[in-house]
Design a protein around this motif. Structure first.
Motif, PDB file in Angstrom:
ATOM      1  N   ASP A   2       0.960  -1.307   0.046  1.00  0.00           N
ATOM      2  CA  ASP A   2       0.080  -0.024  -0.035  1.00  0.00           C
ATOM      3  C   ASP A   2       0.885   1.319  -0.036  1.00  0.00           C
ATOM      4  OD1 ASP A   2      -2.436  -1.363   0.374  1.00  0.00           O
ATOM      5  OD2 ASP A   2      -2.241  -1.502   2.461  1.00  0.00           O
ATOM      6  N   LEU A   3       0.408   2.313  -0.671  1.00  0.00           N
ATOM      7  CA  LEU A   3       1.100   3.618  -0.442  1.00  0.00           C
ATOM      8  C   LEU A   3       0.657   4.304   0.926  1.00  0.00           C
ATOM      9  CD1 LEU A   3       2.326   5.888  -1.641  1.00  0.00           C
ATOM     10  CD2 LEU A   3       0.423   6.839  -2.529  1.00  0.00           C
ATOM     11  N   GLU A  18      -4.109  24.191   5.705  1.00  0.00           N
ATOM     12  CA  GLU A  18      -5.241  24.900   4.987  1.00  0.00           C
ATOM     13  C   GLU A  18      -5.885  24.688   3.824  1.00  0.00           C
ATOM     14  OE1 GLU A  18      -4.939  28.996   6.465  1.00  0.00           O
ATOM     15  OE2 GLU A  18      -4.760  28.495   8.297  1.00  0.00           O
ATOM     16  N   PHE A  19      -4.851  24.800   2.943  1.00  0.00           N
ATOM     17  CA  PHE A  19      -5.188  24.380   1.309  1.00  0.00           C
ATOM     18  C   PHE A  19      -5.465  23.151   1.148  1.00  0.00           C
ATOM     19  CE2 PHE A  19      -3.524  22.711  -2.498  1.00  0.00           C
ATOM     20  CZ  PHE A  19      -4.184  23.696  -3.475  1.00  0.00           C
ATOM     21  N   TYR A  20      -5.065  22.207   1.791  1.00  0.00           N
ATOM     22  CA  TYR A  20      -5.490  20.894   1.643  1.00  0.00           C
ATOM     23  C   TYR A  20      -6.701  20.307   2.318  1.00  0.00           C
ATOM     24  CZ  TYR A  20      -1.372  19.642  -1.597  1.00  0.00           C
ATOM     25  OH  TYR A  20      -0.596  20.034  -2.454  1.00  0.00           O
ATOM     26  N   GLU A  21      -6.863  20.997   3.365  1.00  0.00           N
ATOM     27  CA  GLU A  21      -8.171  20.800   4.030  1.00  0.00           C
ATOM     28  C   GLU A  21      -9.473  21.087   3.097  1.00  0.00           C
ATOM     29  OE1 GLU A  21      -7.208  21.374   8.739  1.00  0.00           O
ATOM     30  OE2 GLU A  21      -7.816  23.322   7.554  1.00  0.00           O
ATOM     31  N   GLN A  22      -9.359  22.134   2.066  1.00  0.00           N
ATOM     32  CA  GLN A  22     -10.204  22.376   1.155  1.00  0.00           C
ATOM     33  C   GLN A  22     -10.541  21.089   0.433  1.00  0.00           C
ATOM     34  OE1 GLN A  22      -9.753  26.597  -0.474  1.00  0.00           O
ATOM     35  NE2 GLN A  22      -7.814  25.472  -0.737  1.00  0.00           N
ATOM     36  N   PHE A  23      -9.691  20.247   0.533  1.00  0.00           N
ATOM     37  CA  PHE A  23     -10.217  18.971  -0.433  1.00  0.00           C
ATOM     38  C   PHE A  23     -10.542  17.642   0.526  1.00  0.00           C
ATOM     39  CE2 PHE A  23      -7.031  21.238  -2.811  1.00  0.00           C
ATOM     40  CZ  PHE A  23      -7.673  21.432  -3.870  1.00  0.00           C
ATOM     41  N   GLY A  24     -10.872  18.010   1.770  1.00  0.00           N
ATOM     42  CA  GLY A  24     -11.315  16.921   2.807  1.00  0.00           C
ATOM     43  C   GLY A  24     -10.111  16.351   3.505  1.00  0.00           C
ATOM     44  N   PHE A  25      -8.786  16.651   3.311  1.00  0.00           N
ATOM     45  CA  PHE A  25      -7.803  15.976   3.753  1.00  0.00           C
ATOM     46  C   PHE A  25      -7.932  16.606   5.586  1.00  0.00           C
ATOM     47  CE2 PHE A  25      -5.945  15.704   0.108  1.00  0.00           C
ATOM     48  CZ  PHE A  25      -4.936  14.554   0.118  1.00  0.00           C
ATOM     49  N   ASP A  46      -9.496  10.511   2.849  1.00  0.00           N
ATOM     50  CA  ASP A  46     -10.489   9.549   3.379  1.00  0.00           C
ATOM     51  C   ASP A  46      -9.997   8.259   3.242  1.00  0.00           C
ATOM     52  OD1 ASP A  46     -12.232  11.602   3.806  1.00  0.00           O
ATOM     53  OD2 ASP A  46     -13.243  11.470   2.325  1.00  0.00           O
ATOM     54  N   ASN A  47      -9.085   7.776   2.223  1.00  0.00           N
ATOM     55  CA  ASN A  47      -8.694   6.393   1.886  1.00  0.00           C
ATOM     56  C   ASN A  47      -7.448   6.283   2.960  1.00  0.00           C
ATOM     57  OD1 ASN A  47      -6.588   7.794   0.760  1.00  0.00           O
ATOM     58  ND2 ASN A  47      -6.920   6.774  -1.455  1.00  0.00           N
ATOM     59  N   GLY A  48      -7.029   7.005   3.769  1.00  0.00           N
ATOM     60  CA  GLY A  48      -5.935   6.855   4.531  1.00  0.00           C
ATOM     61  C   GLY A  48      -4.633   7.206   4.331  1.00  0.00           C
ATOM     62  N   VAL A  49      -4.502   7.745   2.856  1.00  0.00           N
ATOM     63  CA  VAL A  49      -3.168   7.960   2.349  1.00  0.00           C
ATOM     64  C   VAL A  49      -2.914   9.370   2.897  1.00  0.00           C
ATOM     65  CG1 VAL A  49      -1.708   8.798   0.285  1.00  0.00           C
ATOM     66  CG2 VAL A  49      -3.313   6.576   0.219  1.00  0.00           C
ATOM     67  N   GLU A  50      -1.460   9.430   3.454  1.00  0.00           N
ATOM     68  CA  GLU A  50      -1.139  10.766   4.199  1.00  0.00           C
ATOM     69  C   GLU A  50      -0.175  11.684   3.326  1.00  0.00           C
ATOM     70  OE1 GLU A  50      -1.332   9.871   8.739  1.00  0.00           O
ATOM     71  OE2 GLU A  50       0.232   9.023   7.880  1.00  0.00           O
ATOM     72  N   ALA A  72      -2.438  14.387  -7.605  1.00  0.00           N
ATOM     73  CA  ALA A  72      -3.734  14.281  -8.198  1.00  0.00           C
ATOM     74  C   ALA A  72      -4.807  14.080  -7.042  1.00  0.00           C
ATOM     75  CB  ALA A  72      -3.945  13.328  -9.107  1.00  0.00           C
ATOM     76  N   ILE A  73      -5.919  14.818  -7.146  1.00  0.00           N
ATOM     77  CA  ILE A  73      -6.893  14.869  -6.113  1.00  0.00           C
ATOM     78  C   ILE A  73      -8.311  14.513  -6.671  1.00  0.00           C
ATOM     79  CG2 ILE A  73      -8.298  15.850  -4.284  1.00  0.00           C
ATOM     80  CD1 ILE A  73      -5.594  17.425  -3.327  1.00  0.00           C
ATOM     81  N   GLY A  74      -8.991  13.559  -6.344  1.00  0.00           N
ATOM     82  CA  GLY A  74     -10.195  13.207  -6.801  1.00  0.00           C
ATOM     83  C   GLY A  74     -11.513  14.196  -6.322  1.00  0.00           C
ATOM     84  N   VAL A  75     -12.459  14.741  -7.109  1.00  0.00           N
ATOM     85  CA  VAL A  75     -13.343  15.426  -6.638  1.00  0.00           C
ATOM     86  C   VAL A  75     -14.380  15.292  -7.409  1.00  0.00           C
ATOM     87  CG1 VAL A  75     -11.661  17.558  -6.078  1.00  0.00           C
ATOM     88  CG2 VAL A  75     -12.818  17.456  -8.444  1.00  0.00           C
TER      89      VAL A  75
END
Length: 122
Positions: A2-3, A18-25, A46-50, A72-75
């Motif tokens: 796993d990654l 703060e930037f990445y929290e906009q994507f749900g991190f 959400d998938n656990g990757v940090e 890449a971030i899925g939206v």
């Protein structure tokens, strides 16, 4: 296999979080190096990757090199996310990429890294 995480050097961990929290991190944990110079803060998807954000005192410019291109971030809705998020530059506005089965856009994070936003066309 796993990654688990990807480590990036940052000038300001708080701003990057703060930037990445906009994507749900969400911030998951942190530690400081024994010399006290580098703070390592982790944010998780959400998938656990940090993402491990290494903030070293006095370091605020980084040489990106040519081997690493983007994150890449899925939206769910690329157009609304693109309009709503605070970013640090636009490399490519949302557009369909039929050959990839996705609609994509590229923005920059606080340290200038390219971040690809990806929405499935299916």
């Amino acid at each position: 296999m796993d990654l688990i995480h990807v480590n990036v050097n940052v000038a300001d961990a708080e701003e990057t979080i703060e930037f990445y929290e906009q994507f749900g991190f969400e911030e998951s944990w942190e530690f400081e190096t024994p010399d006290g110079e580098t703070q390592n803060r982790y944010i998780a998807a959400d998938n656990g990757v940090e993402l491990q954000l290494s903030d070293t005192e006095g370091e605020n410019e980084f040489e990106a090199g040519s081997a690493w291109d983007h994150l890449a971030i899925g939206v769910d809705d690329i157009d609304s996310v693109f309009e709503e998020i605070d970013h640090y530059g636009v490399d490519k506005e949302p557009a369909d990429q039929p050959e990839a089965g996705a609609r994509t856009a590229f923005v920059r994070d606080p340290d200038g890294r390219r971040v690809e936003l990806v929405e499935s066309l299916e």
